[in-house]
Structure formats: structure tokens, C-alpha cells
Design an enzyme around this catalytic site. Sequence first.
Site, PDB file in Angstrom:
ATOM      1  N   TYR A 160      -2.149  -1.221  10.415  1.00 40.77           N
ATOM      2  CA  TYR A 160      -2.089  -1.326   8.952  1.00 40.77           C
ATOM      3  C   TYR A 160      -0.763  -0.786   8.428  1.00 40.77           C
ATOM      4  O   TYR A 160      -0.090  -1.434   7.607  1.00 40.77           O
ATOM      5  CB  TYR A 160      -3.270  -0.546   8.359  1.00 40.77           C
ATOM      6  CG  TYR A 160      -3.509  -0.753   6.880  1.00 40.77           C
ATOM      7  CD1 TYR A 160      -4.263  -1.832   6.421  1.00 40.77           C
ATOM      8  CD2 TYR A 160      -2.995   0.135   5.937  1.00 40.77           C
ATOM      9  CE1 TYR A 160      -4.500  -2.016   5.063  1.00 40.77           C
ATOM     10  CE2 TYR A 160      -3.224  -0.044   4.583  1.00 40.77           C
ATOM     11  CZ  TYR A 160      -3.978  -1.114   4.143  1.00 40.77           C
ATOM     12  OH  TYR A 160      -4.202  -1.295   2.799  1.00 40.77           O
ATOM     13  N   SER A 171       0.873  -1.183   0.000  1.00 42.79           N
ATOM     14  CA  SER A 171       0.000   0.000   0.000  1.00 42.79           C
ATOM     15  C   SER A 171       0.901   1.222   0.000  1.00 42.79           C
ATOM     16  O   SER A 171       2.090   1.123   0.348  1.00 42.79           O
ATOM     17  CB  SER A 171      -0.842  -0.018   1.282  1.00 42.79           C
ATOM     18  OG  SER A 171      -1.464   1.225   1.507  1.00 42.79           O
TER      19      SER A 171
HETATM   20  P1  NAD Z   1     -11.246  -6.419  -0.232  1.00 42.86           P
HETATM   21  O1  NAD Z   1     -11.879  -6.330   1.107  1.00 42.86           O
HETATM   22  O2  NAD Z   1     -12.118  -6.346  -1.443  1.00 42.86           O
HETATM   23  O3  NAD Z   1     -10.348  -7.727  -0.362  1.00 42.86           O
HETATM   24  C1  NAD Z   1      -9.722  -8.324   0.736  1.00 42.86           C
HETATM   25  C2  NAD Z   1      -9.621  -9.805   0.486  1.00 42.86           C
HETATM   26  O4  NAD Z   1      -8.967 -10.415   1.606  1.00 42.86           O
HETATM   27  C3  NAD Z   1     -10.990 -10.495   0.348  1.00 42.86           C
HETATM   28  O5  NAD Z   1     -10.928 -11.519  -0.610  1.00 42.86           O
HETATM   29  C4  NAD Z   1     -11.187 -11.098   1.752  1.00 42.86           C
HETATM   30  O6  NAD Z   1     -12.067 -12.214   1.758  1.00 42.86           O
HETATM   31  C5  NAD Z   1      -9.752 -11.500   2.060  1.00 42.86           C
HETATM   32  N1  NAD Z   1      -9.546 -11.760   3.472  1.00 42.86           N
HETATM   33  C6  NAD Z   1      -9.780 -10.948   4.533  1.00 42.86           C
HETATM   34  N2  NAD Z   1      -9.514 -11.584   5.678  1.00 42.86           N
HETATM   35  C7  NAD Z   1      -9.083 -12.831   5.347  1.00 42.86           C
HETATM   36  C8  NAD Z   1      -8.657 -13.966   6.081  1.00 42.86           C
HETATM   37  N3  NAD Z   1      -8.627 -13.978   7.423  1.00 42.86           N
HETATM   38  N4  NAD Z   1      -8.297 -15.073   5.388  1.00 42.86           N
HETATM   39  C9  NAD Z   1      -8.354 -15.112   4.031  1.00 42.86           C
HETATM   40  N5  NAD Z   1      -8.748 -14.056   3.294  1.00 42.86           N
HETATM   41  C10 NAD Z   1      -9.106 -12.942   3.946  1.00 42.86           C
HETATM   42  O7  NAD Z   1     -10.193  -5.222  -0.249  1.00 42.86           O
HETATM   43  P2  NAD Z   1      -9.032  -4.828  -1.292  1.00 42.86           P
HETATM   44  O8  NAD Z   1      -8.984  -3.349  -1.281  1.00 42.86           O
HETATM   45  O9  NAD Z   1      -9.149  -5.568  -2.552  1.00 42.86           O
HETATM   46  O10 NAD Z   1      -7.744  -5.336  -0.496  1.00 42.86           O
HETATM   47  C11 NAD Z   1      -6.765  -6.176  -1.100  1.00 42.86           C
HETATM   48  C12 NAD Z   1      -5.391  -5.736  -0.639  1.00 42.86           C
HETATM   49  O11 NAD Z   1      -5.131  -4.443  -1.180  1.00 42.86           O
HETATM   50  C13 NAD Z   1      -5.257  -5.613   0.877  1.00 42.86           C
HETATM   51  O12 NAD Z   1      -4.033  -6.174   1.275  1.00 42.86           O
HETATM   52  C14 NAD Z   1      -5.257  -4.118   1.095  1.00 42.86           C
HETATM   53  O13 NAD Z   1      -4.551  -3.755   2.234  1.00 42.86           O
HETATM   54  C15 NAD Z   1      -4.584  -3.632  -0.170  1.00 42.86           C
HETATM   55  N6  NAD Z   1      -4.800  -2.221  -0.493  1.00 42.86           N
HETATM   56  C16 NAD Z   1      -6.047  -1.746  -0.734  1.00 42.86           C
HETATM   57  C17 NAD Z   1      -6.205  -0.400  -1.024  1.00 42.86           C
HETATM   58  C18 NAD Z   1      -7.560   0.206  -1.307  1.00 42.86           C
HETATM   59  O14 NAD Z   1      -7.663   1.456  -1.381  1.00 42.86           O
HETATM   60  N7  NAD Z   1      -8.604  -0.590  -1.515  1.00 42.86           N
HETATM   61  C19 NAD Z   1      -5.096   0.446  -1.072  1.00 42.86           C
HETATM   62  C20 NAD Z   1      -3.843  -0.087  -0.816  1.00 42.86           C
HETATM   63  C21 NAD Z   1      -3.697  -1.426  -0.530  1.00 42.86           C
END
Ligand code: NAD
Length: 260
Positions: free
Chosen positions: A155, A142
Amino acid sequence: MLKGKNAVITGSTSGIGLGIARALAAQGCNVMLNGLGDPEKIEATRMALTAEFGITVIFHGADMTRPDEISALMESAANEFGGVDILVNSAGIQHTAPIEEFSPDRWQAIIAINLSSSFYTIHHAVPQMRRNGWGRIINIASVHGLVASANKAAYVSAKHGLVGLTKVVALETAGSGITSNAICPGWTRTELIEPQIAARAEALGVDIEAGGRSMLAEKQPSRQFVSIEQLGQLALFLCSPGADQITGTAIPIDGGWTAQ
Ligand code: NAD
């Protein structure tokens, strides 16, 4: 481009992980999905990807807080696919609170899912990748792996740790055909940030869309969300021969957030 390759993508039942799974599948790569969610919806996603791209799609529901379940997932991928070529660590959760109110339970969960799970998947994947003389490890960190924001102690700590882990693995695998990189997205419209958008909208007394615009205005100079498709394209590039010498990096894709 990736026909015959096999990928494990943690946290791929929604959001960025699912988008990267789609991008890899579209290039002929077999994929193992993982994550939480409604089993019927997950099965529908699995079937849809199989039908659309004619590849093998399997699902493993390992809980990323559980090292034993992560081992079972990696063993299952090795058995079903015969090896793992591409590992994308995307599972993640968020919790926001000032440090003095931050619940120890949330701290533990975020460190486990957003950081430690990647140690376990990489630990299992590297021997398989070494045997093949090729591998791609892509950690979805991130902007918070590079800079901090208030109220995100766990985080930011986990994501900085993940960038560090990415670099160590890059050094240990350098020259072996394996690369290890982190992608550092800015705001991307997924379920993960919806509670933050809702909280912002409520605090300002505006609708959800205006809440999103306010969050962008504060941090992301482009004032546009990063798209899931753009993240998929970056992951694909990291899997291409053009990226053979890109390793140990943390690549921002953030509309200018970390340029400030
Ligand atoms: P999201 O909530 O759509 O996806 C998260 C995924 O992780 C889902 O598939 C969920 O089921 C899975 N997950 C959560 N807890 C779990 C567990 N205990 N075991 C197995 N799977 C689990 O959100 P996203 O934004 O797609 O997040 C994906 C990654 O991107 C994350 O690591 C997040 O930190 C990172 N990220 C997101 C953003 C943003 O703005 N959305 C920005 C930077 C980084």
C-alpha cells in the site's frame, strides 16, 4: 459550477469515490461510476444520483486489475459523454502483513489497483483533456503516499508511486489547462479500514468504536476521522478556477498526521 462537464471516478461504488461522485453530481457534473459490488445496489445508487441531481450517471464495471477492461471503460466514457473532463482515481484495496509474510498475490493486486490502474486511466484521459484545453486529474493517494506505516509494504509503495505519477503528469501537462493533483487522506471511516479497526478492537479486547479511537490516537492528532464530505469538498475545489495553478501537489487532509 460543473454543469456540462463529465467525470470518470474509479472505485466509486462506495466510500470516498462515491462521496466525490456525489459532490461532483451536486454541481451538475455527469458521472461515470465504477467499482465492485452487488449489481442491484449499484443500480439503485445510479438511479438515486440521477433522480437527485438530474444529471447523467452511467456505470462501468471494469476490473482495475485489467488494463483491457480499463481501456474499455475509458472508451465507453468517451463515447457516451463525448469526452472526459475530470478523472478521479479512487479505486483501492488494503492488505496488512509484515514483509516476510506479505503474500506476493496481495502485492500484485495492490500495485495493480492502487497504482497501475491510474496510469492506464490517465494515459487514456490526457489526449481527450488536451483537445478540450481543460482537465482535472485527481488521484486519491493517502498519507501513506507521504509517510510509511509498518505492515503496509504494498500500500505504501503504491501510494508513494501514485504521488510520483501525479507529479510527472503535472509537469507534462503544465500550461495546457490540465491539472494533476493527489489528495492524501488520513483515516476516513469506510469499508477499506473496517478490518483494521476490527483487528485493533480485538487485540485490545474493546468494542469497535474504542478500536477506532485507538487507531486515531496513534496516528491522527485531531483524533477525528476525515469525513467523506470533506474529501468531496476538496475535490470540488481542485475542479474550480481558484485551483487553476495548483498542479503536481499531494495535499494532506489528515487531522495533522503528516505534521508529526
Ligand atoms: P472503499 O472500500 O469504500 O472503496 C474502494 C472502492 O474501490 C470501491 O468502490 C471498490 O469496489 C473499488 N475497487 C476495489 N477493487 C477494485 C477493482 N479490482 N476494480 C474496480 N474497483 C475496485 O474504500 P475507500 O476508503 O473509499 O477507498 C478509496 C480510496 O481512498 C482508496 O484508493 C484508498 O486507498 C484511499 N484512502 C482511504 C483512506 C481511508 O482511511 N479510508 C485513507 C487514505 C486513502
